[in-house]
Design an enzyme around this catalytic site. Structure first.
Site, PDB file in Angstrom:
ATOM      1  N   LEU A 168     -14.783 -11.906  12.825  1.00  0.00           N
ATOM      2  CA  LEU A 168     -15.929 -12.773  13.119  1.00  0.00           C
ATOM      3  C   LEU A 168     -15.625 -13.593  14.362  1.00  0.00           C
ATOM      4  CD1 LEU A 168     -18.610 -14.349  12.183  1.00  0.00           C
ATOM      5  CD2 LEU A 168     -17.027 -15.980  11.158  1.00  0.00           C
ATOM      6  N   ASP A 170     -17.223 -16.913  16.387  1.00  0.00           N
ATOM      7  CA  ASP A 170     -18.188 -18.013  16.359  1.00  0.00           C
ATOM      8  C   ASP A 170     -18.285 -18.602  17.758  1.00  0.00           C
ATOM      9  OD1 ASP A 170     -19.996 -19.873  15.368  1.00  0.00           O
ATOM     10  OD2 ASP A 170     -18.442 -21.257  14.679  1.00  0.00           O
ATOM     11  N   GLY A 174     -17.690 -25.638  17.477  1.00  0.00           N
ATOM     12  CA  GLY A 174     -17.644 -27.025  17.030  1.00  0.00           C
ATOM     13  C   GLY A 174     -16.262 -27.413  16.551  1.00  0.00           C
ATOM     14  N   TRP A 175     -16.209 -28.120  15.425  1.00  0.00           N
ATOM     15  CA  TRP A 175     -14.924 -28.570  14.889  1.00  0.00           C
ATOM     16  C   TRP A 175     -14.364 -27.613  13.833  1.00  0.00           C
ATOM     17  CZ3 TRP A 175     -18.669 -32.210  16.324  1.00  0.00           C
ATOM     18  CH2 TRP A 175     -18.273 -33.091  17.348  1.00  0.00           C
ATOM     19  N   LEU A 195     -15.863 -24.986  24.669  1.00  0.00           N
ATOM     20  CA  LEU A 195     -15.512 -25.570  25.969  1.00  0.00           C
ATOM     21  C   LEU A 195     -15.039 -27.009  25.833  1.00  0.00           C
ATOM     22  CD1 LEU A 195     -18.373 -24.225  28.288  1.00  0.00           C
ATOM     23  CD2 LEU A 195     -15.946 -23.681  28.438  1.00  0.00           C
ATOM     24  N   GLN A 199     -12.616 -30.687  20.629  1.00  0.00           N
ATOM     25  CA  GLN A 199     -12.869 -29.781  19.512  1.00  0.00           C
ATOM     26  C   GLN A 199     -11.733 -28.768  19.386  1.00  0.00           C
ATOM     27  OE1 GLN A 199     -16.767 -28.128  20.281  1.00  0.00           O
ATOM     28  NE2 GLN A 199     -17.812 -29.823  19.268  1.00  0.00           N
ATOM     29  N   CYS A 356     -35.478 -37.464  17.795  1.00  0.00           N
ATOM     30  CA  CYS A 356     -35.328 -36.052  17.440  1.00  0.00           C
ATOM     31  C   CYS A 356     -35.869 -35.785  16.036  1.00  0.00           C
ATOM     32  CB  CYS A 356     -33.871 -35.624  17.534  1.00  0.00           C
ATOM     33  SG  CYS A 356     -33.297 -35.401  19.227  1.00  0.00           S
TER      34      CYS A 356
END
Length: 398
Positions: A168, A170, A174-175, A195, A199, A356
């Protein structure tokens, strides 16, 4: 004063619900019938010309600077403005004034780091313990945010119909919650790419702490530089960062990195109505280079690859609730944020989270999960969706 008269005309048609406005000279004006949902206090005039040219940017900066205060429910106030067809927030004819941004690999790295490298400690203050910064999945109204974020990860992996020993990737990990769960609970060999230096560092700490060095890895590089193919690909809250001009290449890269008949689950904010997909204030202060594609836009790009769609699932209400919980958590640590980051920063993030939530509540934007196969649709998936729900229940997503 001519500017005040102009404001009165703007406010007359800008809100679906009743509001009260207190002007800089102390005059108070009520708009709409019934109990006001909020009171807007204008401490000083804000240029009408600037509002008409860049409504969200001008008013967002005025709120950050304390020129405008809101007493009452800020989220409902913004929702009310979005729901009014004649609101200053509904116009799209001024989108041409929004500055264009580069999405080169260098610019993308700078954009990501400007947001995510504020510091892990900042996000730890108001995210849940999984450190997941994307839409949760509330299988039940009573789910805590942590439960709902765990639900989301299981829901994604269950849709992919993964098997132990498979690989897999991802994209935008993220974290690391998704890749760590994929390894520990599904037996996958999982790789994340990010990037964000902060993280990357934290994910590596988690991998070492859990003894998963041979099963989980994280790469600090642009997703466009990844070469290896994988059985499955996930990407959560990522394509909003790539820019309109790179969406085609993004889906082409997902296609390129998948093995034949492999499955991909792409989860991201998507417009279900036609619109520009860029908010000038958010673009300047929160997500530099951000762009929210429309549903038909993404599908058009998918159709240009060998990917085929297996399933689409809108999760608008789930993201609204996620943002509302984040806003509550953020308010609970207000004193700490003020001490370490200052009043203007606090007001900026408070406005961002609540605006948002309002945008999702009003239906301006949605979040959609795109399940895809490289090759004929559902080549390696069961005949019906029932497998997803059976797997969800087995994973505790009830």
């Amino acid at each position: 004063m001519l500017e005040k008269a102009a404001y009165k005309q703007i406010f007359k048609t800008s809100f679906k619900s009743p509001v009260t406005v207190e002007f800089w000279d102390g005059e108070t004006q009520a708009y709409g019938e019934g109990t006001p949902i909020a009171k807007i206090i204008m401490h000083e005039p804000v240029s009408i010309k600037d509002i008409m040219a860049h409504a969200s940017l001008t008013l967002g900066e005025a709120y950050m600077d304390g020129k405008i205060e809101v007493q009452g429910d800020l989220q409902q106030l913004v929702t009310s403005a979005y729901l009014s067809s004649q609101s200053f927030l509904r116009g799209s004819k001024f989108a041409k004034f929004i500055p264009k941004r580069s999405h080169s690999e260098k610019a993308s790295k700078e954009d990501v780091q400007s947001h995510y490298d504020i510091g892990n400690e900042f996000y730890k203050m108001w995210l849940d313990p999984t450190m997941t910064y994307s839409c949760a999945y509330f299988a039940n109204e009573s789910d805590t945010l942590e439960m709902a974020q765990t639900n989301k990860v299981h829901h994604i992996l269950n849709k992919l119909n993964v098997k132990p020993g498979e690989t897999l990737l991802d994209i935008g990990c993220g974290w690391g919650t998704l890749i760590l769960t994929a390894a520990k609970e599904y037996g996958l060999k999982a790789t994340g790419v990010t990037l964000s230096q902060q993280q990357y560092d934290l994910v590596n700490q988690k991998i070492a702490a859990e003894g998963l060095e041979g099963q989980v890895s994280v790469i600090l590089e642009d997703y466009r530089e990844v070469k290896q193919q994988y059985d499955h690909i996930t990407s959560v809250g990522m394509f909003e960062h790539v820019g309109k001009e790179n969406l085609e290449a993004y889906f082409e890269q997902v296609d390129k990195l998948l093995v034949d008949n492999g499955t991909a689950l792409i989860h991201g904010i998507t417009g279900q109505q036609k619109g520009e997909g860029v908010d000038a204030w958010i673009n300047k202060y929160i997500f530099p280079g951000g762009y929210i594609p429309g549903l038909s836009e993404n599908i058009e790009h998918i159709m240009g690859t060998s990917l085929q769609i297996d399933d689409l699932e809108p999760l608008r209400r789930h993201y609204q609730k996620t943002l509302e919980i984040w806003a509550d958590n953020f308010h609970a640590v207000k004193d700490h944020v003020l001490e370490h980051y200052g009043e203007r920063f606090y007001r900026m993030w408070d406005l961002y989270l609540q605006a948002c939530a309002a945008s999702f509540e009003a239906g301006n934007i949605d979040v959609v999960q795109y399940l895809m196969t490289k090759g004929p649709s559902s080549a390696n998936l069961p005949m019906t969706r029932s497998y997803i729900y059976h797997a969800d229940v087995a994973s505790g997503v009830k």
